[in-house]
Write an enzyme that holds these catalytic residues in place. Structure first.
Site, short mmCIF file in Angstrom:
data_model
loop_
_atom_site.label_atom_id
_atom_site.label_comp_id
_atom_site.label_asym_id
_atom_site.label_seq_id
_atom_site.Cartn_x
_atom_site.Cartn_y
_atom_site.Cartn_z
N LYS A 1 1.95 67.44 21.50
CA LYS A 1 1.82 67.94 22.87
C LYS A 1 2.18 66.88 23.92
O LYS A 1 1.80 66.99 25.08
CB LYS A 1 0.41 68.49 23.08
CG LYS A 1 0.06 69.65 22.14
CD LYS A 1 -1.19 70.40 22.55
CE LYS A 1 -1.43 71.64 21.69
NZ LYS A 1 -2.55 72.46 22.18
N LYS B 1 -5.46 65.52 31.63
CA LYS B 1 -5.70 65.79 30.21
C LYS B 1 -4.71 64.99 29.38
O LYS B 1 -3.50 65.13 29.53
CB LYS B 1 -5.56 67.28 29.92
CG LYS B 1 -5.70 67.64 28.46
CD LYS B 1 -5.75 69.13 28.24
CE LYS B 1 -5.79 69.46 26.75
NZ LYS B 1 -5.91 70.90 26.52
N LYS C 1 -10.18 64.64 30.60
CA LYS C 1 -10.37 65.04 29.21
C LYS C 1 -9.47 64.22 28.31
O LYS C 1 -8.29 64.09 28.64
CB LYS C 1 -10.04 66.53 29.09
CG LYS C 1 -10.13 67.09 27.70
CD LYS C 1 -9.69 68.52 27.71
CE LYS C 1 -9.73 69.03 26.29
NZ LYS C 1 -9.20 70.35 26.18
N SER D 1 -14.27 67.92 21.21
CA SER D 1 -14.72 68.19 19.84
C SER D 1 -14.79 66.93 18.97
O SER D 1 -15.73 66.77 18.19
CB SER D 1 -13.80 69.22 19.21
OG SER D 1 -12.45 68.79 19.24
N ARG E 1 -9.00 72.28 17.25
CA ARG E 1 -7.85 73.02 16.72
C ARG E 1 -8.21 73.67 15.39
O ARG E 1 -7.69 74.73 15.05
CB ARG E 1 -6.63 72.10 16.62
CG ARG E 1 -6.17 71.66 18.01
CD ARG E 1 -5.01 70.66 17.97
NE ARG E 1 -4.72 70.12 19.29
CZ ARG E 1 -3.90 69.10 19.51
NH1 ARG E 1 -3.29 68.51 18.50
NH2 ARG E 1 -3.70 68.67 20.74
N GLU F 1 -1.48 63.37 39.04
CA GLU F 1 -1.70 64.73 38.51
C GLU F 1 -2.84 65.43 39.26
O GLU F 1 -2.75 66.60 39.61
CB GLU F 1 -2.07 64.66 37.02
CG GLU F 1 -0.91 64.39 36.08
CD GLU F 1 -0.11 65.66 35.77
OE1 GLU F 1 -0.40 66.72 36.36
OE2 GLU F 1 0.82 65.57 34.96
C1 PBG Z 1 -5.83 73.78 24.53
C2 PBG Z 1 -7.18 73.15 24.56
C3 PBG Z 1 -7.55 72.12 23.71
C4 PBG Z 1 -8.87 71.81 24.00
C5 PBG Z 1 -9.28 72.67 25.04
N1 PBG Z 1 -8.19 73.47 25.37
C6 PBG Z 1 -6.81 71.48 22.60
C7 PBG Z 1 -5.46 70.99 22.83
O1 PBG Z 1 -5.04 70.68 23.94
O2 PBG Z 1 -4.75 70.90 21.83
C8 PBG Z 1 -9.67 70.76 23.29
C9 PBG Z 1 -11.14 70.81 23.43
C10 PBG Z 1 -11.86 69.99 22.42
O3 PBG Z 1 -11.29 69.22 21.63
O4 PBG Z 1 -13.09 70.08 22.43
N2 PBG Z 1 -5.43 74.55 25.58
#
Ligand code: PBG
Length: 323
Positions: free
Chosen positions: A218, A196, A249, A275, A206, A234
């Site tokens: 992050k 990720k 992701k 998203s 968010r 990872e």
């Molecule tokens: C956080 C999480 C995120 C998403 C899924 N779980 C956002 C982040 O890491 O800040 C993002 C999913 C998306 O953008 O569709 N645990």
């Protein structure tokens, strides 16, 4: 050599093209992310995700039945937690009567065969909007993974089939696996967000959960998008620690990573079309600049071609209606 070989022969008509097609999309490929909120009969459109909603638990029940009738077989649950319940330790995440735990039970009751996946993460519960516990301005690893393993266990107790840690702390898969085994949840699947990246594509998500980090970013836990080999390290580590499914992701900008992993690991790979990817297509289609359905299918198919067996996508329902 031409004209003995004419590559256009097999493209001459739709039937021939269908016979020789290598990849296709089916309802079995998809994971449907769902945003759950408190309340009754409440459905709120997410401004940066047109056509996508947060919904209350009562509506969730009818919604998952309709997803099931379309042939969709899994949902991935996310909750929007009221601010008053957030703290640094994510205490509310362990509440057996919390929103997530009630949502899991609701889906299992409405559609017993639906595979219920849950987001195991602190950020929706964190007063800092981080995926870990904060001490002296830092995200601390080892106390975070203890909490994460308790959250996973709580989801398993509520009936989750698959727990999906999305935090990128070190050692969390092993910790979760140990916790589940100790409590005799030997069949609970772990889908690890193993590769990720710290990405700008998560913006609309968010907004959806009101979970943007309150300070900093992050980058001390999510991966640097300038790196490729790290994804393999990872992912291999997570498999050794007990992950059954791994994930890349975001999706579209990381197809090379999906392909890398497909060549190196044998477990199923999930791609998360996040998203921001959804928002980009919606915006371009709204302007009339791109054909929504054509691009939706083209993008989703690219995940299959890259080597993904599963795709988490906000387009899941729409695409299944189309194919
Ligand atoms: C956080 C999480 C995120 C998403 C899924 N779980 C956002 C982040 O890491 O800040 C993002 C999913 C998306 O953008 O569709 N645990």
């Amino acid at each position: 050599m031409y004209p003995i070989q004419r590559n256009r022969r097999l493209r001459a008509n739709a039937s021939l093209r269908a016979l020789v097609q290598e990849f296709s999309l089916s309802p079995n490929d998809f994971i449907v992310p769902l945003f759950v909120i408190e309340g009754t009969q409440t459905k709120e459109e997410i401004p940066s995700m047109p056509g996508y909603y947060r919904m209350s638990i009562d509506l969730l029940s009818t919604h998952v039945k309709s997803l099931w009738s379309l042939g969709l077989k899994s949902v991935l649950l996310f909750v929007k937690v009221p601010n008053a319940l957030k703290d640094n330790l994510g205490t509310e995440a362990l509440n057996p009567e919390g929103l997530m735990q009630r949502a899991i039970k609701t889906v299992k009751e409405a559609t017993p065969e639906m595979v219920v996946m849950t987001d195991v993460a602190l950020d929706p519960y964190s007063s800092y909007g981080h995926d870990g516990i904060v001490e002296a301005g830092k995200i601390v690893n080892d106390s975070t993974i203890k909490v994460l393993s308790k959250i996973a266990l709580s989801h398993a107790h509520a009936g989750a089939d698959v727990v999906a840690p999305s935090d990128m702390m070190d050692g969390r898969i092993l910790k979760i696996r140990e916790e589940l085994e100790l409590a005799n949840f030997t069949d609970t699947v772990i889908m690890s967000y193993s590769a990720k990246y710290a990405s700008g594509f998560y913006g609309p998500f968010r907004d959806a959960l009101d979970s943007a980090p309150g300070f900093g970013d992050k980058k001390t836990y999510q991966m640097d998008f300038r790196n490729r080999k790290e994804a393999l390290i990872e992912t291999q580590r997570d498999i050794e620690e007990g992950a059954d499914i791994v994930m890349v992701k975001p999706g579209l900008a990381y197809l090379d990573i999906i392909r890398d992993l497909r060549e190196e690991v044998a477990v199923p790979i999930a791609a998360y079309q996040v998203s921001g990817e959804y928002a980009m297509l919606k915006a371009a289609a709204e302007k009339g600049w791109l054909d929504h359905d054509q691009i939706m299918i083209e993008q989703l198919l690219s995940f299959k071609r890259a080597g993904a067996s599963l795709i988490a996508s906000y387009f899941a329902e729409a695409v299944v209606k189309l194919i």
